[in-house]
Structure formats: structure tokens, C-alpha cells
Write an enzyme that holds these catalytic residues in place. Structure first.
Site, PDB file in Angstrom:
ATOM      1  N   PHE A 124       0.852  -1.189   0.000  1.00 53.80           N
ATOM      2  CA  PHE A 124       0.000   0.000   0.000  1.00 53.80           C
ATOM      3  C   PHE A 124       0.893   1.245   0.000  1.00 53.80           C
ATOM      4  CE2 PHE A 124      -2.641   3.281   2.085  1.00 53.80           C
ATOM      5  CZ  PHE A 124      -3.578   3.385   1.072  1.00 53.80           C
ATOM      6  N   ASP A 125       0.353   2.386  -0.454  1.00 54.77           N
ATOM      7  CA  ASP A 125       1.214   3.566  -0.639  1.00 54.77           C
ATOM      8  C   ASP A 125       1.852   4.092   0.642  1.00 54.77           C
ATOM      9  OD1 ASP A 125      -1.428   4.342  -0.169  1.00 54.77           O
ATOM     10  OD2 ASP A 125      -1.139   6.320  -1.011  1.00 54.77           O
ATOM     11  N   ASP A 215       0.086  -6.802   6.720  1.00 51.66           N
ATOM     12  CA  ASP A 215      -0.608  -5.524   6.748  1.00 51.66           C
ATOM     13  C   ASP A 215      -2.078  -5.943   6.693  1.00 51.66           C
ATOM     14  OD1 ASP A 215      -2.043  -3.284   6.172  1.00 51.66           O
ATOM     15  OD2 ASP A 215      -0.703  -2.541   4.609  1.00 51.66           O
ATOM     16  N   LYS A 258     -10.548   0.186   8.837  1.00 49.50           N
ATOM     17  CA  LYS A 258     -11.234  -0.645   7.838  1.00 49.50           C
ATOM     18  C   LYS A 258     -11.961  -1.781   8.579  1.00 49.50           C
ATOM     19  CE  LYS A 258      -7.878   1.437   5.322  1.00 49.50           C
ATOM     20  NZ  LYS A 258      -6.857   2.305   5.891  1.00 49.50           N
TER      21      LYS A 258
HETATM   22  N1  F0G Z   1      -2.425  -0.525   4.668  1.00 58.24           N
HETATM   23  C1  F0G Z   1      -3.444  -0.641   3.794  1.00 58.24           C
HETATM   24  C2  F0G Z   1      -3.615  -1.905   3.027  1.00 58.24           C
HETATM   25  C3  F0G Z   1      -4.313   0.424   3.619  1.00 58.24           C
HETATM   26  O1  F0G Z   1      -5.306   0.308   2.743  1.00 58.24           O
HETATM   27  C4  F0G Z   1      -4.119   1.606   4.369  1.00 58.24           C
HETATM   28  C5  F0G Z   1      -4.998   2.751   4.215  1.00 58.24           C
HETATM   29  C6  F0G Z   1      -3.055   1.668   5.272  1.00 58.24           C
HETATM   30  C7  F0G Z   1      -2.229   0.575   5.392  1.00 58.24           C
HETATM   31  C8  F0G Z   1      -2.787   2.892   6.100  1.00 58.24           C
HETATM   32  O2  F0G Z   1      -3.721   3.037   7.081  1.00 58.24           O
HETATM   33  O3  F0G Z   1      -4.890   5.203   6.604  1.00 58.24           O
HETATM   34  O4  F0G Z   1      -5.036   4.123   8.825  1.00 58.24           O
HETATM   35  O5  F0G Z   1      -2.950   5.173   8.094  1.00 58.24           O
HETATM   36  N2  F0G Z   1      -5.789   2.870   3.279  1.00 58.24           N
HETATM   37  C9  F0G Z   1      -6.753   3.918   3.062  1.00 58.24           C
HETATM   38  C10 F0G Z   1      -7.411   3.702   1.739  1.00 58.24           C
HETATM   39  C11 F0G Z   1      -6.233   5.289   3.240  1.00 58.24           C
HETATM   40  O6  F0G Z   1      -8.144   4.611   1.303  1.00 58.24           O
HETATM   41  O7  F0G Z   1      -7.246   2.640   1.133  1.00 58.24           O
HETATM   42  P1  F0G Z   1      -4.173   4.463   7.680  1.00 58.24           P
END
Ligand code: F0G
Length: 458
Positions: A124-125, A215, A258
Site C-alpha cells: 500500500f502507498d 498488513d 477498515k
Molecule cells: N495498509 C493498507 C492496506 C491500507 O489500505 C491503508 C490505508 C493503510 C495501510 C494505512 O492506514 O490510513 O489508517 O494510516 N488505506 C486507506 C485507503 C487510506 O483509502 O485505502 P491508515
């Protein structure tokens, strides 16, 4: 007649959303510099920007909010959460953080050094950001099938074991602090990882002496797909599947926004005492004392309940099948979408949708903007803008997939909203031949540019 699934809850409170005109939206999006993150949420009708922290809490979670214990140290809300985390994940140690990226920051501060390599399925980014910020490299070892949006494969989030072994063979063990397995794999389209693949990755990691972390932002949706798609798991409960999956790893980070069913929160859970001790130091420095780590007592209580609710089959069925409802409608209309449908979102394939807009002009961003203008619907670009520039050459990275993600908040919208979204997309699809030009970047941050980038219409 087979009975359809239905939501295992009824609605107790509603929130109004406002309709607007196309003329208003044209004005608002221009003012937002064509960045959907800059829009005021009041000016959005159906907000599919993210499923993160945007879900509805249950009456039982709200009840926990009222009895939250806000003591600085050793609060009863912390102890409730600690107990639930142990019960659901099986990991021995636990550190709360304020969200997922904070958990990454704390754990990676303890484990990742300059020059390291961190392999996994499409990171993830924020995960990649935290790796690259430490001058280490995230190596994507996802199976090739993940990069073709039309191939039907039950577990497109799986790791290609030979790609992973190549990474293990080409770097000394000390340079690979851990492997990270993202369940479901958000960047590959909310695609699941099978138990079999998890077990094989775990065995390979053990063979090379490298820890495996998850993750786990969407661990429950991942378990739902396992139950539905993997032989031998159809009669297991979601909680049993979750426990088995986590048993193959050394630890996890999670964004509880989530599958924690809360609006804010996250944590680290792991088995290794030495790593826990190291991470504790960073948790205290960056997040707060180890019994709250950036969360309110009431939020920890709500999360404890949320983890339990998110791992119930009936909830997950209505959740994941709502996404499929939207996906099926779009397929019926001929709109190109990633298949199989993801667990939290539908991904539009912009390469097939608007192929005439040059990639240099951010075609997926252009499609996301059009969807806002036509229907007041906010999605998000998962393509060249998100992929950022290469940290060394500073050139744009062009990922294989150019997508627009429509992420559906949990327990928030009805299937009527999904039908509305599908109808807007059909109308855009029917006039797609007219779309020939996109956008140009006028301002961007050096890392994670998508949040603040500004565009100009070409
Ligand atoms: N890992 C994954 C797979 C995610 O989808 C996200 C966040 C994070 C880590 C980071 O978590 O936002 O609580 O700091 N995803 C959101 C999205 C932002 O829109 O998919 P975070």
C-alpha cells in the site's frame, strides 16, 4: 427460490446528503484544482473516496463510547481491546497506534534500515512511503495474474513464490528485515490471499530465516473470500480462518479504520518480545503511552467490539456482496472493471475505459473527475498520480494498471446508492469516445503527492 442475502442490521440514525447541479460541481472541482481530496465533503453526493474510517458504528460500539475509560495508564478500555486482539489474532504482544501508517512508522522505525529490501505483494502507498522514506526498497512479488484486470483468479493478491525466492537469493539476509503480506491486497484491487499461499510464503520465509508480517487492514474481508473460494474452508468460521492465517506470521500492523469498524485507530500485534520492546520505545516517542498509543479510551472500547463484529459471517456477506452488486451492474453495462471484484471496492480500468487520453495526461484521474462532474460521486485515482515519481530518477512511474477506485464505506450506503453510481458510469461510458485529453500537474509534493497535487485541464 434461493433467498438473497440481506443486511444483518436495521438503521437507527440517518445523515442527510446533498444533491447538487453539474454547473455547481464544475465550479467546485475547478476550485479544488481538480484534486478530489480538496473537495468539501458537503459537495459530494456519494463519497467513495475511501472505506477507511468512513463506516457506521453499531449501537454496541456507541455504548462502548459512553463507558470508555480515559485513564492515561492501564485503562479498562485498553485491557478490553488487548484481550480481543489476543482472541482474534492470536499474537502475544500488542501496541495501539492512532492509525495504520502510525503502526507502520513505529514498527518500521524498529526494523527497517537504509539499503534494506522489503518484499511483499503490492505494498500500500503509506507502507511503501514508510519503506522508501527510510531509503529502503519495497519489492513487489505479486503474481502476474494480478496485473491483468480481466483474468479471473480467486486469489489475485497471492505472492509469486519464485519472485520472492529470487529476492531472498539476491540479497543477504540482514538486508531483508521482513516480508509484508497485505490482506486483502488493496493496491492489486482489494484482492485476497489464500491460506495456501500464506502458508507457502511463511514456509519460504522460515527457510531463509526472514520474519513474516501482515498488513491486516482488511483481514476479515480476506477471510470471507477464503471461506467462499478456498477448498476445505467452506465450513470454518471467519474467526477460525482469521486465526489460522495469522498463525503463519510473526506479527501485523493494522489500520483499524477498515476491518476494525471504527473511524480512527490502529495497532501492532506480534510474537517476538525483543521486537516488541524496540517498538515500544518508538510507540512512546511517536504515539503515546503503550496503553493508549494515540487512541482515546472510548475508541479502544469501540474497536474491541468492532473487531468482533467484523469477523461475523453475516456482516461480511452483506458487506462484500454489496460491492459485488455494484460490480455486476457495471459489467452488465459493459463498463471495464477489475475482476473478480474486490472486497472493499470496485476498480474501473481506465486503460480500457478512456484509452484515448494519453497516460502522461493522467487518464484515471481524468475519469475520476468526470465521475464527480456527472454524478457528484467521489472516487480516487489509483494509477500514475498515486504511483509517485521514482525516488532516485524523479521520473513519473507508470504502473501496469490505471484505475479509479470506488471504495464503499462499511454499513453506510444502500444498494440504491450503488445503482445510482452504476447509472452515472453507464452514461459516461456511452460518451467515452469524446474523452481525448486529460490533465497536467502544476504543483506536487516530493512524496505521496496524490493528497495535495494540483492539476490544470489540458
Ligand atoms: N495498509 C493498507 C492496506 C491500507 O489500505 C491503508 C490505508 C493503510 C495501510 C494505512 O492506514 O490510513 O489508517 O494510516 N488505506 C486507506 C485507503 C487510506 O483509502 O485505502 P491508515
Amino acid at each position: 427460490m434461493e433467498l438473497p442475502y440481506s443486511e444483518p442490521y436495521k438503521i437507527k440514525m440517518v445523515e442527510s446528503i446533498k444533491r447538487s447541479t453539474k454547473e455547481q460541481r464544475l465550479k467546485w472541482i475547478k476550485k479544488a484544482n481538480y484534486n478530489l481530496f480538496n473537495l468539501s465533503s458537503e459537495n459530494v453526493f456519494v463519497d467513495l473516496l475511501t472505506d477507511s474510517g468512513t463506516g457506521a458504528m453499531s449501537d454496541k460500539q456507541w455504548a462502548e463510547m459512553m463507558i470508555g475509560d480515559e485513564s492515561y495508564a492501564g485503562s479498562s478500555s485498553f485491557l478490553k481491546l488487548k484481550k480481543t486482539v489476543k482472541k482474534i489474532t492470536g499474537f502475544k504482544y500488542f501496541l495501539p497506534t492512532h492509525q495504520g501508517r502510525a503502526a507502520e512508522n513505529v514498527l518500521f522505525s524498529a526494523l527497517v534500515k537504509e539499503g534494506d529490501f522489503v518484499p511483499g505483494n503490492s505494498h500500500f502507498d503509506t507502507t511503501k512511503g514508510h519503506i522508501e522514506f527510510r531509503k529502503a526498497t519495497a519489492v513487489d512479488c505479486t503474481i502476474d495474474e494480478a496485473f491483468d484486470t480481466s483474468i479471473i483468479h480467486p486469489f489475485k493478491g497471492n505472492v509469486d513464490l519464485s519472485k520472492l525466492e529470487d529476492v531472498f537469493k539476491s540479497h543477504p539476509k540482514e538486508k531483508i528485515p521482513f516480508v509484508i503480506l497485505t490482506i486483502t491486497c488493496n493496491s492489486a484491487g482489494g484482492q485476497p490471499v489464500s491460506v495456501k499461499n500464506t502458508r507457502e510464503v511463511s514456509e519460504l520465509c522460515k527457510q531463509y530465516g526472514i520474519p513474516l508480517y501482515f498488513d491486516a487492514a482488511r483481514y476479515a474481508e480476506n477471510a470471507y473470500f477464503i471461506k467462499k473460494r478456498e477448498a476445505g474452508y467452506e465450513n470454518k468460521t471467519i474467526k477460525e480462518i482469521v486465526k489460522e492465517v495469522f498463525s503463519y506470521g510473526d506479527g501485523m500492523t493494522i489500520s483499524a479504520k477498515k476491518d476494525g469498524l471504527v473511524n480512527m485507530g490502529g495497532f501492532i500485534a506480534l510474537n517476538n518480545k525483543a521486537v516488541f520492546k524496540q517498538a515500544t520505545v518508538f510507540n512512546i516517542m511517536y504515539e503515546g503511552f503503550i496503553t493508549y498509543g494515540g487512541m482515546n479510551g472510548r475508541d479502544m472500547g469501540a474497536l474491541a467490539v468492532g473487531l468482533d463484529e467484523a469477523t461475523e459471517f453475516n456482516y461480511l456477506e452483506s458487506r462484500v456482496e454489496q460491492i459485488a452488486h455494484l460490480g455486476k451492474k457495471l459489467v452488465e453495462y459493459g463498463v471495464p472493471v477489475l475482476q473478480p471484484f474486490g472486497g472493499h471496492a470496485i476498480f474501473l480500468d481506465a486503460n480500457k475505459f478512456v484509452p484515448k487520453i494519453p497516460r502522461e495526461e493522467y487518464r484515471a484521474q481524468a475519469l475520476a473527475i468526470e465521475l464527480y462532474i456527472v454524478g457528484g460521486i467521489r472516487g480516487v485515482e489509483i494509477g500514475t498520480v498515486l504511483a509517485d515519481r521514482d525516488p532516485f530518477t524523479r521520473k513519473n512511474r507508470f504502473p501496469d494498471l490505471e484505475m479509479v477506485r470506488l471504495a464503499v464505506p462499511r454499513r453506510t450506503y444502500t444498494n440504491n446508492h450503488m445503482d445510482y453510481v452504476a447509472a452515472c458510469l453507464k452514461n459516461i461510458f456511452d460518451t467515452r469516445e469524446e474523452a481525448k485529453s486529460g490533465y497536467e500537474i502544476t504543483d506536487e509534493a516530493p512524496i505521496m503527492r496524490h493528497f495535495t497535487v494540483k492539476f490544470k485541464k489540458i
